[in-house]
Write a protein that holds these residues in place. Structure first.
Motif, short mmCIF file in Angstrom:
data_model
loop_
_atom_site.label_atom_id
_atom_site.label_comp_id
_atom_site.label_asym_id
_atom_site.label_seq_id
_atom_site.Cartn_x
_atom_site.Cartn_y
_atom_site.Cartn_z
N ASP A 52 0.81 -0.97 0.20
CA ASP A 52 -0.05 -0.43 0.11
C ASP A 52 0.74 1.14 -0.21
OD1 ASP A 52 -2.84 1.79 -0.03
OD2 ASP A 52 -2.55 1.77 1.96
N SER A 54 0.20 5.65 0.77
CA SER A 54 -0.84 5.86 1.05
C SER A 54 -0.35 7.44 1.61
CB SER A 54 -2.21 5.77 2.03
OG SER A 54 -1.54 5.49 3.31
N LEU A 55 -0.95 9.15 1.36
CA LEU A 55 -0.59 10.11 2.49
C LEU A 55 -0.93 9.81 3.49
CD1 LEU A 55 -1.14 12.65 -0.81
CD2 LEU A 55 0.77 11.75 0.10
N VAL A 56 -0.25 10.72 4.95
CA VAL A 56 -1.08 10.89 6.01
C VAL A 56 0.02 12.07 6.39
CG1 VAL A 56 -0.34 8.33 6.89
CG2 VAL A 56 1.62 10.08 6.81
N LEU A 81 4.06 10.39 2.29
CA LEU A 81 4.05 8.60 2.30
C LEU A 81 4.13 7.96 3.51
CD1 LEU A 81 5.64 8.95 -1.61
CD2 LEU A 81 2.71 9.85 -1.34
N ASP A 82 3.36 7.05 2.79
CA ASP A 82 3.45 6.14 3.96
C ASP A 82 3.31 4.51 3.59
OD1 ASP A 82 2.91 3.92 5.96
OD2 ASP A 82 1.07 5.07 6.71
N ARG A 165 7.23 -0.75 6.61
CA ARG A 165 6.63 0.23 6.72
C ARG A 165 7.18 1.55 6.89
NH1 ARG A 165 4.05 3.16 10.40
NH2 ARG A 165 2.51 5.08 9.69
N ARG A 196 -1.24 5.60 -9.13
CA ARG A 196 -1.87 6.43 -7.58
C ARG A 196 -2.81 7.72 -7.93
NH1 ARG A 196 -1.28 2.22 -3.89
NH2 ARG A 196 -2.85 3.15 -3.01
N PHE A 198 -4.06 10.99 -5.13
CA PHE A 198 -3.57 10.72 -3.74
C PHE A 198 -3.65 12.48 -3.80
CE2 PHE A 198 0.53 8.72 -4.90
CZ PHE A 198 0.45 7.82 -3.94
N ARG A 200 -5.15 15.07 -0.18
CA ARG A 200 -4.97 15.29 0.75
C ARG A 200 -5.83 15.93 1.53
NH1 ARG A 200 0.33 19.46 1.61
NH2 ARG A 200 0.03 18.75 3.77
N GLU A 201 -5.75 16.15 2.61
CA GLU A 201 -7.50 16.15 4.00
C GLU A 201 -7.12 17.78 3.46
OE1 GLU A 201 -9.03 14.64 5.45
OE2 GLU A 201 -8.23 13.18 4.79
#
Length: 288
Positions: A52, A54-56, A81-82, A165, A196, A198, A200-201
């Motif tokens: 996986d 993802s963005l954190v 990036l996670d 991770r 992918r 992405f 962001r919040e």
């Protein structure tokens, strides 16, 4: 007669021994082939696959992780990036580089706020004192940017079958982008995940209460007058212009969610809820 019998028996035994030797040789060859195949299978090269990516958000990290990874005062201008990867091969994988190639980049500008006049006149019309202007995993990597795509030197070791991770700080403060993520290991071996998306919040100002508090504090700092661009205007007029800017920024943010088909997200609903509260914000701040 006895000699004839002995000769016949010897011939039969010789043929039997020869047949047995042939069968044994064939069995030995097959066994060796099986052992060779098993050995070859057991020492398959290292092979990395992405579990996986993802963005954190920096605020979701532990304090120690955040302090080590995100530069002070730069939390809103980074993408973290996670990354989760697995070694499906038979040898140890030594990952030494990660690359991110981005495209279809879209961003939303932050709403403009009134600026504090450097010299506010006091009640007697004289220049007062200048007021300050306030400016609104297993491993973490923060390295230099090596090329236009965003590249980081990393150092991860994965034994066969192992999952790991790690976090990587990249140069991407934008709201939405698409990317290919690659890792390089064991020489020039490469694993990649393609296209992918992405998102962001939303930034804190999307929330109407947060924006209203930011604007309230700025208007208090400004006093009766403020700067808007290169123009000196009343604080009330600057506040009205700021809320107009806020509405435009919210519309731009909603447009990104619509474009990528994420209108069912809670964040999309929150954006529209904030847009509906702008008239209320005018009244609460005394700007009508």
């Amino acid at each position: 007669m006895v000699e004839v019998i002995i000769a016949a028996v010897a011939g039969v035994l010789g043929a039997a021994l020869a047949s047995w030797a042939t069968v044994r040789a064939a069995r030995t060859a097959r066994s060796s082939a099986v052992e060779t195949a098993q050995i070859s299978k057991e020492i398959r090269p290292a092979e990395i696959e992405f579990v996986d990516v993802s963005l954190v958000d920096p605020e979701d990290l532990e304090d120690e992780e955040r302090a080590a990874l995100v530069p002070p005062g730069n939390r809103g201008a980074t993408a973290i990036l996670d990354v989760k990867v697995r070694n499906t091969g038979g040898e140890t994988a030594y990952i030494y580089r990660l690359r991110m190639r981005t495209w279809d980049v879209r961003d939303v500008a932050q709403p403009s706020l009134p600026q504090v006049l450097r010299h506010q006149p006091d009640e007697r019309g004289r220049a007062g004192i200048s007021r300050p202007l306030r400016v609104g995993p297993s491993h973490s990597y923060r390295g230099r940017r090596d090329d236009d795509y965003g590249e980081r030197r990393i150092s991860q070791v994965l034994a066969p079958g192992e999952v790991d991770r790690f976090l990587v700080l990249m140069d991407s403060p934008v709201c939405f982008f698409r990317a290919n993520i690659s890792v390089f290991f064991n020489g020039e071996c490469k694993a990649e995940v393609s296209d992918r998306k992405f998102l962001r919040e939303p930034p804190i100002w999307v929330d109407a209460d947060s924006m209203m508090e930011m604007l309230r504090r700025r208007l208090e700092e400004c006093g009766p007058f403020a700067m808007w661009g290169h123009q000196r205007v009343s604080a009330a007029e600057a506040g009205r212009r700021s809320l107009a800017s806020y509405g435009e920024c919210l519309a731009d943010a909603a447009a990104i969610y619509s474009l990528i088909g994420r209108t069912s997200d809670l964040a999309y609903a929150a954006i529209h809820a904030s847009r509906s509260r702008i008239p209320e914000m005018h009244q609460a701040l005394g700007l009508d």
